[in-house]
Design a protein around this motif. Structure first.
Motif, PDB file in Angstrom:
ATOM      1  N   LEU A  46       0.821  -1.209   0.000  1.00 58.59           N
ATOM      2  CA  LEU A  46       0.000   0.000   0.000  1.00 58.59           C
ATOM      3  C   LEU A  46       0.856   1.261   0.000  1.00 58.59           C
ATOM      4  O   LEU A  46       0.549   2.233  -0.709  1.00 58.59           O
ATOM      5  N   ASP A  48       3.832   1.545  -1.250  1.00 60.50           N
ATOM      6  CA  ASP A  48       4.406   1.651  -2.597  1.00 60.50           C
ATOM      7  C   ASP A  48       3.368   2.194  -3.577  1.00 60.50           C
ATOM      8  O   ASP A  48       3.688   3.019  -4.437  1.00 60.50           O
ATOM      9  N   MET A  49       2.127   1.753  -3.435  1.00 62.75           N
ATOM     10  CA  MET A  49       1.061   2.250  -4.315  1.00 62.75           C
ATOM     11  C   MET A  49       0.841   3.745  -4.108  1.00 62.75           C
ATOM     12  O   MET A  49       0.619   4.485  -5.060  1.00 62.75           O
ATOM     13  N   LYS A  50       0.907   4.194  -2.841  1.00 66.48           N
ATOM     14  CA  LYS A  50       0.751   5.626  -2.553  1.00 66.48           C
ATOM     15  C   LYS A  50       1.900   6.430  -3.147  1.00 66.48           C
ATOM     16  O   LYS A  50       1.708   7.559  -3.609  1.00 66.48           O
ATOM     17  N   HIS A  52       3.516   5.764  -5.811  1.00 61.60           N
ATOM     18  CA  HIS A  52       3.472   5.731  -7.279  1.00 61.60           C
ATOM     19  C   HIS A  52       2.019   5.723  -7.749  1.00 61.60           C
ATOM     20  O   HIS A  52       1.512   4.691  -8.205  1.00 61.60           O
ATOM     21  N   MET A  54      -1.402   5.953  -9.810  1.00 65.73           N
ATOM     22  CA  MET A  54      -1.701   5.610 -11.202  1.00 65.73           C
ATOM     23  C   MET A  54      -2.121   6.856 -11.972  1.00 65.73           C
ATOM     24  O   MET A  54      -2.737   7.762 -11.421  1.00 65.73           O
ATOM     25  N   TYR A  66       3.330  -2.353 -15.818  1.00 66.55           N
ATOM     26  CA  TYR A  66       4.244  -1.591 -14.969  1.00 66.55           C
ATOM     27  C   TYR A  66       5.633  -1.620 -15.591  1.00 66.55           C
ATOM     28  O   TYR A  66       6.161  -2.698 -15.881  1.00 66.55           O
TER      29      TYR A  66
END
Length: 74
Positions: A46, A48-50, A52, A54, A66
């Motif tokens: 999570l 890492d998603m924040k 980067h 989308m 990706y």
């Protein structure tokens, strides 16, 4: 597997056994450690998603490629 001896609150073990449907204290502890490790991994994903977010195009796509990965998410 190494043997480790620890003093653990019996009430906590019993509650963990009940929550996890574990048959023994050893099983409850092992399962609880699995949960802690999984939650830590989930939090890292999570984070890492924040870091980067989308793009609009990626949010609208049915498949996301990706650039730093050999995998796609559908």
């Amino acid at each position: 597997m190494a043997i480790t001896s620890v003093d653990v609150d019996k009430a906590k073990i019993e509650e963990a056994k009940r929550i996890l449907s574990a048959g023994s204290a050893r099983e409850a502890i092992d399962m609880a450690l699995d949960v802690v490790l999984a939650l830590n991994h989930q939090q890292a994903v999570l984070d890492d998603m924040k870091a980067h977010p989308m793009t609009v195009e990626q949010r609208r796509a049915t498949v996301i490629d990706y650039p730093d990965s050999d995998t796609s998410v559908a």
